[in-house]
Design a protein around this motif. Structure first.
Motif, PDB file in Angstrom:
ATOM      1  N   ILE A 257       1.027  -1.179   0.146  1.00 23.24           N
ATOM      2  CA  ILE A 257      -0.083  -0.034   0.183  1.00 23.24           C
ATOM      3  C   ILE A 257       1.030   1.209  -0.109  1.00 23.24           C
ATOM      4  O   ILE A 257       0.471   2.280  -0.672  1.00 23.24           O
ATOM      5  N   ALA A 258       2.005   1.251   0.840  1.00 18.80           N
ATOM      6  CA  ALA A 258       2.909   2.522   0.734  1.00 18.80           C
ATOM      7  C   ALA A 258       3.795   2.528  -0.264  1.00 18.80           C
ATOM      8  O   ALA A 258       4.007   3.701  -0.466  1.00 18.80           O
ATOM      9  N   ALA A 259       4.070   1.600  -1.025  1.00 19.40           N
ATOM     10  CA  ALA A 259       4.950   1.595  -2.122  1.00 19.40           C
ATOM     11  C   ALA A 259       4.629   2.633  -3.128  1.00 19.40           C
ATOM     12  O   ALA A 259       5.447   3.433  -3.808  1.00 19.40           O
ATOM     13  N   PRO A 260       3.529   2.683  -3.874  1.00 18.40           N
ATOM     14  CA  PRO A 260       2.965   3.686  -4.923  1.00 18.40           C
ATOM     15  C   PRO A 260       3.230   5.068  -4.426  1.00 18.40           C
ATOM     16  O   PRO A 260       3.394   5.983  -5.329  1.00 18.40           O
ATOM     17  N   PHE A 261       3.137   5.335  -3.092  1.00 16.28           N
ATOM     18  CA  PHE A 261       3.354   6.796  -2.505  1.00 16.28           C
ATOM     19  C   PHE A 261       4.894   7.041  -2.208  1.00 16.28           C
ATOM     20  O   PHE A 261       5.024   7.995  -1.604  1.00 16.28           O
ATOM     21  N   GLY A 262       5.827   5.698  -2.598  1.00 19.04           N
ATOM     22  CA  GLY A 262       7.281   6.233  -2.311  1.00 19.04           C
ATOM     23  C   GLY A 262       7.680   5.468  -0.909  1.00 19.04           C
ATOM     24  O   GLY A 262       9.005   5.783  -0.642  1.00 19.04           O
ATOM     25  N   GLY A 263       6.831   4.903  -0.419  1.00 21.30           N
ATOM     26  CA  GLY A 263       7.532   4.076   0.952  1.00 21.30           C
ATOM     27  C   GLY A 263       8.128   2.724   0.541  1.00 21.30           C
ATOM     28  O   GLY A 263       7.536   2.087  -0.232  1.00 21.30           O
ATOM     29  N   HIS A 264       9.451   2.581   1.141  1.00 26.71           N
ATOM     30  CA  HIS A 264       9.952   1.376   0.799  1.00 26.71           C
ATOM     31  C   HIS A 264       9.842   0.105   1.209  1.00 26.71           C
ATOM     32  O   HIS A 264       9.690  -1.217   0.637  1.00 26.71           O
ATOM     33  N   ALA A 265       9.254   0.063   2.773  1.00 27.43           N
ATOM     34  CA  ALA A 265       9.118  -1.020   3.342  1.00 27.43           C
ATOM     35  C   ALA A 265       8.609  -0.967   4.932  1.00 27.43           C
ATOM     36  O   ALA A 265       9.041  -0.059   5.486  1.00 27.43           O
ATOM     37  N   VAL A 266       7.689  -1.338   4.935  1.00 32.16           N
ATOM     38  CA  VAL A 266       7.009  -1.476   6.365  1.00 32.16           C
ATOM     39  C   VAL A 266       7.366  -3.040   6.910  1.00 32.16           C
ATOM     40  O   VAL A 266       7.030  -3.947   6.319  1.00 32.16           O
ATOM     41  N   ASN A 267       7.795  -3.085   8.369  1.00 35.44           N
ATOM     42  CA  ASN A 267       8.000  -4.390   8.930  1.00 35.44           C
ATOM     43  C   ASN A 267       7.844  -4.552  10.296  1.00 35.44           C
ATOM     44  O   ASN A 267       7.262  -3.262  10.826  1.00 35.44           O
ATOM     45  N   LEU A 268       8.064  -5.539  10.913  1.00 35.10           N
ATOM     46  CA  LEU A 268       8.031  -5.604  12.491  1.00 35.10           C
ATOM     47  C   LEU A 268       9.317  -5.014  12.863  1.00 35.10           C
ATOM     48  O   LEU A 268      10.255  -5.301  12.349  1.00 35.10           O
ATOM     49  N   ALA A 269       8.865  -4.317  14.054  1.00 29.71           N
ATOM     50  CA  ALA A 269      10.275  -3.675  14.520  1.00 29.71           C
ATOM     51  C   ALA A 269      11.094  -4.843  15.352  1.00 29.71           C
ATOM     52  O   ALA A 269      10.524  -5.686  15.833  1.00 29.71           O
ATOM     53  N   ALA A 270      12.457  -4.362  15.632  1.00 31.97           N
ATOM     54  CA  ALA A 270      13.472  -5.224  16.036  1.00 31.97           C
ATOM     55  C   ALA A 270      13.783  -4.582  17.285  1.00 31.97           C
ATOM     56  O   ALA A 270      13.588  -5.249  18.416  1.00 31.97           O
TER      57      ALA A 270
END
Length: 391
Positions: A257-270
Motif C-alpha cells: 500500500i505504501a510503495a506507490p506513494f514512495g514508501g520502501h518497506a514496512v515491517n515488524l520492529a526489532a
C-alpha cells in the motif's frame, strides 16, 4: 472487568517507542529515498506513507492479537538505498522494486518454504551484508568534521553524553540539536516556505531487471533477516507467540500500500519491539499491547507532518543529516559486525561479503549488496566443498 484504556505508563511507553522509532532514523529514510532518485516532495510522500502504514498496522495487529506488536520502517533498507548507486530508470524503477520486495514478503508469510529459504541464508553472511550497507553512513560523522567542525562536533558530543545517561534518547536529542542548528542558520524565507501538512504523491512504477536484483532482492533479505524475523524472536523471548507468517504477510500488505506513494518497506520492529514487550511497558503482560497501540497513533500524527520534517532537514548540508543517521546506525553496525565474525568457520566468507558490499561495486546495473552476498556464499560453498573432499 479488566481496564482496556491505556494507563499513563502505556501512553509514555507508546510515545517513547514512537519517538525512538521515528526520531532516530527518519533522516536515514529521507536520505535513502532521495538517494534512490526521489524528489523532495516524493521523499516527503514516502515518509508519510511509511508512517501511516506502520501506524495503522501497529494499531490493527496490537488490538486484534492483544499482543504488543511494534512496527517500523526498514532502516537497513533505507540505508541500502542511501548508499547504493543510482538505479537505472530513476525513482519509478525504485518504486517498482519496492512493490516486488513487498510481494516477496507477502509470499514469505503465505508460503513457509520461502521463509525457510530466507532463514537458510547463513546469518554470518546476512549480517556481513547488513554491515556493508551500514558502513557508508556510519562514516558520515567523521567525514562531516573537516567541513563543518563546530556543528558536527556539537552533534556528536550531544549524542555521546546522552548515550552515557539515557541511551534511547541519544539519537533523538542529536536530531533535536541538528534541527536547532537548521533553525539558527536557515534563511527566514526558507522557513516561511515550510508547509505543515504533507500531500501524497503517487508514483507510477516501472519494472527493470537491475532494480529487481539490485534493490528488491537485497531489500527483501535485509528486511526479513534484520527486522521481521528478529521482531518475532523478541516477542517470543518476552512470552508472546503470534503467527509469524500472518504478521509477515500483513507487513508485506502494508508495504504494498505504501510503495506507490514512495514508501520502501514496512515491517515488524526489532529494536523498539523490546521496549513494547518488556516489563517497563506494563507490569501486566496482557496490557502491554496498549503501549504499542499508542505508538501507532503517534506514527499517524508524525505522518501528517512528514512533509515539513522532510523539507526542514533539506535546509542543512546533507553531510550533517548523514552524520545523525550514521550515529543512529552505529549500534546496528556493531551488532552486524559481531554477528558476521562470531563464527570462525564463516568468518572469511562473511568478510568477503562485507568487503564486496561496502565497495559499492556495480555490475550489470546491480549494486554491491547483491554481489557481496553472492561472493560470500560462493566462497563459503567452496570451503565446505573442499572440507568435504578432504574428509
Amino acid at each position: 472487568m479488566p481496564r482496556t484504556l491505556p494507563s499513563p505508563q502505556n501512553i509514555s511507553t507508546g510515545l517513547l517507542i514512537g519517538l525512538v522509532g521515528a526520531g532516530s532514523s527518519f533522516a536515514v529514510v529521507v536520505q535513502g529515498l532521495i538517494g534512490a532518485g526521489a524528489t523532495q516532495s516524493q521523499a516527503a510522500s514516502g515518509l508519510m506513507a511509511l508512517c501511516l502504514a506502520q501506524g495503522v498496522m501497529a494499531i490493527i495487529a496490537s488490538l486484534s492479537l492483544k499482543m504488543p506488536i511494534s512496527t517500523a520502517w526498514s532502516t537497513p533498507g533505507a540505508a541500502l538505498l542511501a548508499t547504493g548507486a543510482a538505479v537505472q530508470g530513476g525513482f519509478e524503477a525504485a518504486v517498482g522494486a519496492f512493490l516486488l520486495s513487498a510481494l516477496l514478503v507477502v509470499l514469505a508469510g503465505l508460503f513457509k518454504p520461502l521463509t525457510r529459504i530466507v532463514s537458510a541464508i547463513p546469518m554470518a553472511l546476512a549480517n556481513a551484508m547488513l554491515a556493508g550497507i551500514l558502513m557508508g553512513l556510519c562514516l558520515a560523522p567523521v567525514k562531516a568534521i573537516p567541513d563543518h567542525p563546530v556543528e558536527a562536533l556539537l552533534i556528536i558530543a550531544v549524542w555521546a553524553v546522552t548515550l552515557r545517561i539515557k541511551r534511547v534518547l541519544a539519537v533523538p536529542l542529536a536530531m533535536v540539536v541538528t534541527i536547532g542548528l537548521i533553525a539558527w542558520t536557515a534563511d527566514s524565507s526558507d522557513l516561511a516556505t515550510l508547509s505543515l501538512f504533507t500531500m501524497p504523491e503517487l508514483v507510477t512504477p516501472s519494472f527493470t531487471w537491475s532494480a529487481a536484483v539490485g534493490i528488491a532482492l537485497p531489500l527483501f533479505i535485509v528486511t526479513m533477516a534484520s527486522q521481521n524475523i528478529p521482531g518475532i524472536a523478541v516477542l517470543a523471548v518476552n512470552g508472546y507467540h503470534p503467527n509469524g507468517g500472518k504478521l509477515f504477510s500483513l507487513a508485506g500488505l502494508f508495504s504494498l500500500i505504501a510503495a506507490p506513494f514512495g514508501g520502501h518497506a514496512v515491517n515488524l520492529a526489532a529494536i523498539t519491539a523490546a521496549m513494547g514487550a518488556g516489563e517497563e511497558a506494563d507490569p501486566d503482560p496482557q496490557r502491554r499491547y496498549l503501549g504499542t497501540t499508542v505508538s501507532g497513533i503517534f506514527y499517524l500524527i508524525f505522518g501528517v507532518f512528514a512533509g515539513a520534517a522532510t523539507v526542514f532537514i533539506t535546509l542543512v548540508p546533507p553531510i550533517l543529516i548523514q552524520a545523525v543517521a550514521g550515529l543512529a546506525l552505529i549500534g546496528p553496525l556493531a551488532g552486524a559486525i559481531t554477528g558476521a565474525t562470531n563464527d570462525p568457520e564463516t568468518r572469511e566468507a562473511a568478510m568477503i561479503t562485507f568487503l564486496v558490499t561496502v565497495s559499492g561495486v556495480t555490475f550489470f546495473q546491480i549494486g554491491g549488496a547483491f554481489w557481496g552476498l553472492i561472493a560470500g556464499g560462493a566462497f563459503l560453498a567452496l570451503m565446505r566443498y573442499r572440507r568435504g573432499q578432504v574428509t
